[in-house]
Write a protein that holds these residues in place. Structure first.
Motif, PDB file in Angstrom:
ATOM      1  N   PHE A  62      -6.622  14.576  -0.533  1.00 20.26           N
ATOM      2  CA  PHE A  62      -6.453  13.667  -1.651  1.00 20.26           C
ATOM      3  C   PHE A  62      -7.332  14.135  -2.811  1.00 20.26           C
ATOM      4  N   PHE A 100       1.302   4.208  -2.880  1.00 17.47           N
ATOM      5  CA  PHE A 100       1.047   5.644  -2.707  1.00 17.47           C
ATOM      6  C   PHE A 100       2.322   6.461  -2.899  1.00 17.47           C
ATOM      7  N   VAL A 116      -5.596   4.912  -7.199  1.00 16.96           N
ATOM      8  CA  VAL A 116      -4.466   5.838  -7.284  1.00 16.96           C
ATOM      9  C   VAL A 116      -3.656   5.623  -8.566  1.00 16.96           C
ATOM     10  N   GLU A 158      -8.545   1.187   6.291  1.00 14.40           N
ATOM     11  CA  GLU A 158      -9.428   1.532   5.184  1.00 14.40           C
ATOM     12  C   GLU A 158      -9.897   0.326   4.389  1.00 14.40           C
ATOM     13  N   ARG A 168       0.843  -1.212   0.000  1.00 10.67           N
ATOM     14  CA  ARG A 168       0.000   0.000   0.000  1.00 10.67           C
ATOM     15  C   ARG A 168       0.864   1.241   0.000  1.00 10.67           C
ATOM     16  N   ALA A 209      -7.647   9.691  -5.357  1.00  7.10           N
ATOM     17  CA  ALA A 209      -6.268   9.265  -5.136  1.00  7.10           C
ATOM     18  C   ALA A 209      -6.109   8.659  -3.747  1.00  7.10           C
ATOM     19  N   ARG A 210      -7.143   8.773  -2.917  1.00  8.30           N
ATOM     20  CA  ARG A 210      -7.123   8.210  -1.570  1.00  8.30           C
ATOM     21  C   ARG A 210      -7.284   6.690  -1.624  1.00  8.30           C
ATOM     22  N   ASN A 211      -7.962   6.240  -2.678  1.00 12.22           N
ATOM     23  CA  ASN A 211      -8.295   4.820  -2.787  1.00 12.22           C
ATOM     24  C   ASN A 211      -7.157   4.049  -3.441  1.00 12.22           C
ATOM     25  N   ILE A 212      -6.734   2.987  -2.780  1.00  9.97           N
ATOM     26  CA  ILE A 212      -5.571   2.233  -3.268  1.00  9.97           C
ATOM     27  C   ILE A 212      -5.793   1.690  -4.680  1.00  9.97           C
ATOM     28  N   LEU A 249       0.050  13.860   3.053  1.00  4.12           N
ATOM     29  CA  LEU A 249      -0.842  12.820   2.537  1.00  4.12           C
ATOM     30  C   LEU A 249      -0.217  11.431   2.689  1.00  4.12           C
ATOM     31  N   ILE A 268       1.365  12.370  -9.468  1.00  6.79           N
ATOM     32  CA  ILE A 268       0.152  13.155  -9.645  1.00  6.79           C
ATOM     33  C   ILE A 268       0.495  14.628  -9.426  1.00  6.79           C
TER      34      ILE A 268
END
Lengths: 508, 367
Positions: free
Chosen positions: B37, A470, B76, A507, A466, B70-73, A496, A477
């Motif tokens: 995000f 990110f 993203v 999550e 994970r 972009a918060r969601n794996i 972030l 991005i």
């Protein structure tokens, strides 16, 4: 035609039937010969709680047939040594030995070592040399021996006494034999590796016929408690044993007889049992009629209130040593070891110890690698016939998140005063219900712990993945957005990324 | 979703495209800058959200909106790919370079943004179309397949190096590729009074040889099977900007019929886009009733053909003109199909001399 009957000696019997002791063919024979002598050496050192130091050299002597050669085997140990008067019989008389007491030993019949010498003699016609000292005298005794096969007696060819200047203690066995080392090599090396695994306190050095040196170094000098000798347990007694005990006993009444000669039988148990079997406590055992002896044997097995045998006659490795041994030889990423409480089958106490190793040096073979041991001997043949193989095969591994394509090794060690071998060759364990149950329970125990580890591992891996996802994408991005928006400054995404690490696991 | 009126000026439209990309970037940038995000919303392209719109006479996307965060794996990576595609498109558009879908797939690797496969990169481009409401051709990304045009139309290039240069589309007897340079050109003038779109290249060539463009004063277009999006958008421009009626000739089978339908009403795959369809275009043949009337050599309809006809009968695009249902029924009745080449049984020029004039005038076969 008149039929002739003749008596044959024990050595003659094994000479004619050497297959049953494992000397099936030239490659198997050389493996068994090495194994038997090395095991005697290990026993000799362990009995005195001396960390074993064993040197084995196999050297080429000459060609024998197209596929076999004559080798000289030399095994040297630092064990207790043998008093000179016992040496000829200990090496030159089949079924003579120190292993007929009830305690855990590697060998069972006092057969293996002598069988090796016997095999050497019949294939090369050469005498064996035994050199030994118990260390408490300043003498070393050296015997050249052969076996009189028909009479099962040692023949002493030569006897020497040397001065023991350096206080050496131990035994050297040297003899020639025919064999096929090239074919036996993989098994022999595997044998040393596995022996090192369950004897982590031993130094093993092996020099093979090509002069290659294999060294297995100890990682500890701590040794398991040696087993104590014990009396037979009532459940394990047969008519013959009972008759022998009656013949030698000095007791004059049944209560004393039972207390004196049986394991875990006290005053009260003895009285209860005699009441149960309808015998008067004052009866002299020597006066028992033959039918009464048979009846008594049956009742000994039927009576429910005998205490189970205790395990002082066993010498399991213990979790710590098992861990040390497996770590030393396999170096796994994760290892669980566990020891069961003692249990019994047919009056024989036993203990199951197990280790399950994952990853690291454990190879991925597509199925579990199984290491089987009985009384610290590696069992290398007939894996599929072994009870532990069946237990492992019938286990529901999915429950523990385990699949055979994982790099997993399972180490099973059974200690018992009587290992239920199916053959004289010490190859696999028979399927006894009690033993099967203990192995299965033990397997569940270690598998459960491995399952926990794998679940934890999975979490950690997922979390790592994970975060790596990110940290791979968020900066891009930011970069692409900055270019599109035509801004000089790239937005700060550290906050972030931190928040992903903190709350990431919740999550999903 | 950004709704736009159709614009004639190529330059103006390009400016809109650049602005919309910049706006997308700024949205993401500002969200990141505020420490949140970033999220992108776009109309959902799931089948439940594709509806037929009787006003624009094409498929459009409904109210349902999907959010990519972009918060969601799981989001993203596609989110990043979308941002990259926007940036890449922006570069193409501002630098007036063109690219293909295949090219996009490889270009991403230069940014370590490797796509798993071509499909994944195509999907991201479709996402970008959905978010901005512009088609990929507006971002200078073109598919590989090309179709062609021939006829008296003079165009003025806008591509770098050719700005101001003009070309009459009769200059080359094989026709002119409908590619990026042509679709971004301005129309200067034309003497043609109609457009004839033809399913197959072979018949297109025949028409040129037979001088159809002069005889019928037409611009001829070869669709090359199912017309590519840039061709469909080009036909629309011809119709809207030059006010030319459009006639479509296809094989006489359900597939040919649908090729015409997609030019007229658009496809479900492009429901997120506008200005690709030409609602006033007409399917002129080969109809099932032509097969009967002209006694064309036929092949029997197979199972797949028949299944397709039943599907089409229920399709909303086939409801607005009674022609469609009538022809579907006729196909199902005669259970036969015919290719455009079938007219050759009456001689090579029959299709041009007899069939075409009748159909253009909407008359039955002259006896």
């Amino acid at each position: 035609m008149a039929q002739t009957f003749e008596e044959i000696s024990a050595s003659d019997f094994f000479y004619r039937n050497r297959d049953i002791a494992g000397f099936t063919n030239p490659s198997r024979a050389i493996f068994v010969a090495i194994r038997e002598i090395v095991e005697n050496s290990l026993d000799a050192a362990e009995s005195q709680k001396i960390p074993p130091e064993i040197f084995i050299r196999l050297s080429f002597e000459s060609e024998a047939t197209k596929d076999t050669q004559i080798y000289k085997l030399h095994v040297e140990d630092n064990g207790c040594g043998i008093p000179p008067r016992f040496i000829p019989s200990a090496f030159g008389q089949i079924l003579y030995g120190s292993k007929y007491k009830l305690k855990q030993t590697r060998g069972t019949f006092g057969l293996g070592g002598k069988m090796s010498l016997l095999y050497g003699q019949v294939t090369t016609h050469q005498a064996a040399t035994i050199t030994s000292s118990t260390g408490d005298t300043n003498k070393i005794y050296q015997f050249k021996l052969m076996i009189d096969i028909q009479r099962n007696r040692p023949i002493i060819i030569d006897r020497k006494v040397l001065i023991n200047k350096d206080g050496w203690r131990g035994t050297i066995v040297e003899f020639s034999l025919e064999g096929d080392y090239l074919r036996a090599m993989p098994k022999i090396l595997e044998y040393f590796k596995q022996t090192a695994m369950v004897n982590p306190y031993a130094n093993l050095t092996f020099v093979d016929p090509k002069g290659r040196l294999y060294k297995f170094t100890r990682v500890t000098t701590i040794m398991p408690e040696p087993p104590k000798e014990t009396l037979p347990h009532p459940y394990g007694v047969d008519v013959e044993l009972l008759q022998r005990l009656i013949a030698i006993t000095e007791c004059t009444n049944m209560t004393d007889f039972l207390r004196r000669h049986f394991h875990r039988v006290g005053e009260i148990t003895a009285q209860k049992f005699l009441e149960f079997s309808g015998l008067t406590p004052s009866k002299n055992p020597k006066k028992l009629a033959h039918e009464e002896i048979v009846k008594l044997t049956q009742n000994l097995k039927k009576f429910k209130d005998f205490l189970p045998p205790d395990a002082s006659c066993l010498s399991p490795l213990g979790e710590e040593l098992l861990r040390a041994g497996i770590t030393k030889e396999l170096n796994p990423e994760y290892l669980v070891v566990h020891q069961r409480k003692p249990s019994t089958y047919g009056g024989h106490p036993f203990i199951v110890e197990m280790g399950i190793a994952y990853g690291g040096g454990v190879p991925k073979t597509g199925s579990f690698v199984i290491y089987r041991f009985a009384n610290r001997i590696p069992l290398l043949y007939d894996e599929a016939s072994d009870v532990s193989f069946r237990v492992i095969g019938s286990m529901n591994w999915r429950r523990y998140k385990v699949s055979p394509d994982m790099p997993i090794a399972i180490v099973v060690h059974l200690c018992s005063t009587k290992v239920p071998y199916k053959t004289v060759g010490k190859e696999f364990l028979a399927d006894r219900a009690e033993i099967r149950r203990e192995i299965a329970n033990e397997l569940r125990e270690v598998a459960r712990q491995l399952g926990h580890f794998l679940t934890r591992q999975e979490h950690v891996d997922r979390e790592k993945k994970r975060i790596s996802i990110f940290s791979k994408y968020l900066p891009r991005i930011a970069q692409f957005a900055a270019i599109l928006a035509q801004r000089e400054r790239i937005p700060d995404i550290e906050k972030l990324l931190k928040s992903v690490q903190k709350y990431g696991a919740e999550e999903e | 979703m950004v709704q736009k009126k159709s614009k004639s000026s190529v330059a103006e439209r390009q400016q809109e495209v650049v602005n919309s990309l910049k706006k997308l970037g700024t949205d993401i940038y500002d969200q990141l800058d505020q420490g949140v995000f970033p999220t992108i919303n776009m109309p959902s392209r799931s089948t439940e959200n594709i509806n037929y719109d009787p006003v624009t006479r094409q498929y459009i996307l409904g109210e349902r909106v999907v959010s990519r965060s972009a918060r969601n794996i799981r989001h993203v990576k596609p989110f990043t790919q979308l941002a990259w595609a926007a940036m890449f498109s922006n570069e193409l558009t501002t630098k007036k370079k063109t690219s293909t879908l295949r090219d996009v797939y490889y270009s991403a690797q230069a940014y370590e943004m490797t796509f798993t496969d071509q499909q994944e990169s195509n999907n991201i481009i479709t996402d970008l179309e959905t978010v901005t409401g512009f088609s990929r051709e507006d971002f200078h990304i073109f598919p590989e397949e090309r179709s062609a045009i021939f006829g008296d139309l003079t165009i003025g290039y806008t591509v770098p190096g050719y700005e101001g240069k003009q070309l009459n589309l009769t200059s080359h007897p094989d026709g002119v590729l409908i590619g990026p340079a042509l679709t971004t050109s301005e129309f200067i003038n034309t003497k043609a009074n109609k457009v004839i779109a033809i399913e197959k290249g072979a018949l297109f060539t025949r028409f040129i040889e037979e001088n159809v463009h002069n005889k019928h004063n037409a611009l001829l277009i070869s669709c090359g099977g199912q017309a590519p999006r840039q061709t469909r958008s080009f036909i629309r421009r011809l119709q809207k900007e030059l006010n030319l009626p459009v006639y479509i000739f296809t094989d006489g089978d359900p597939w040919g019929m649908h090729i015409a339908q997609v030019i007229i009403s658009g496809s479900a795959n492009a429901a997120h886009l506008r200005d690709l369809n030409t609602p006033d275009a007409v399917w002129s043949g080969v109809w099932a009733s032509d097969i009967v009337e002209y006694k064309l050599p036929t092949d029997p309809l197979d199972e797949v053909d028949i299944k397709r006809l039943y599907e089409l009968a229920k399709d909303p695009r086939y409801q607005n003109d009674p022609l469609w249902q009538r022809e579907i029924k006729m196909f199902l009745k005669i259970k036969k199909k015919a290719e455009q080449e079938a007219f050759s049984r009456y001689g090579l020029t029959y299709i041009v001399d007899e069939y075409l004039p009748n159909k253009l005038e909407g008359k039955p076969k002259s006896s």
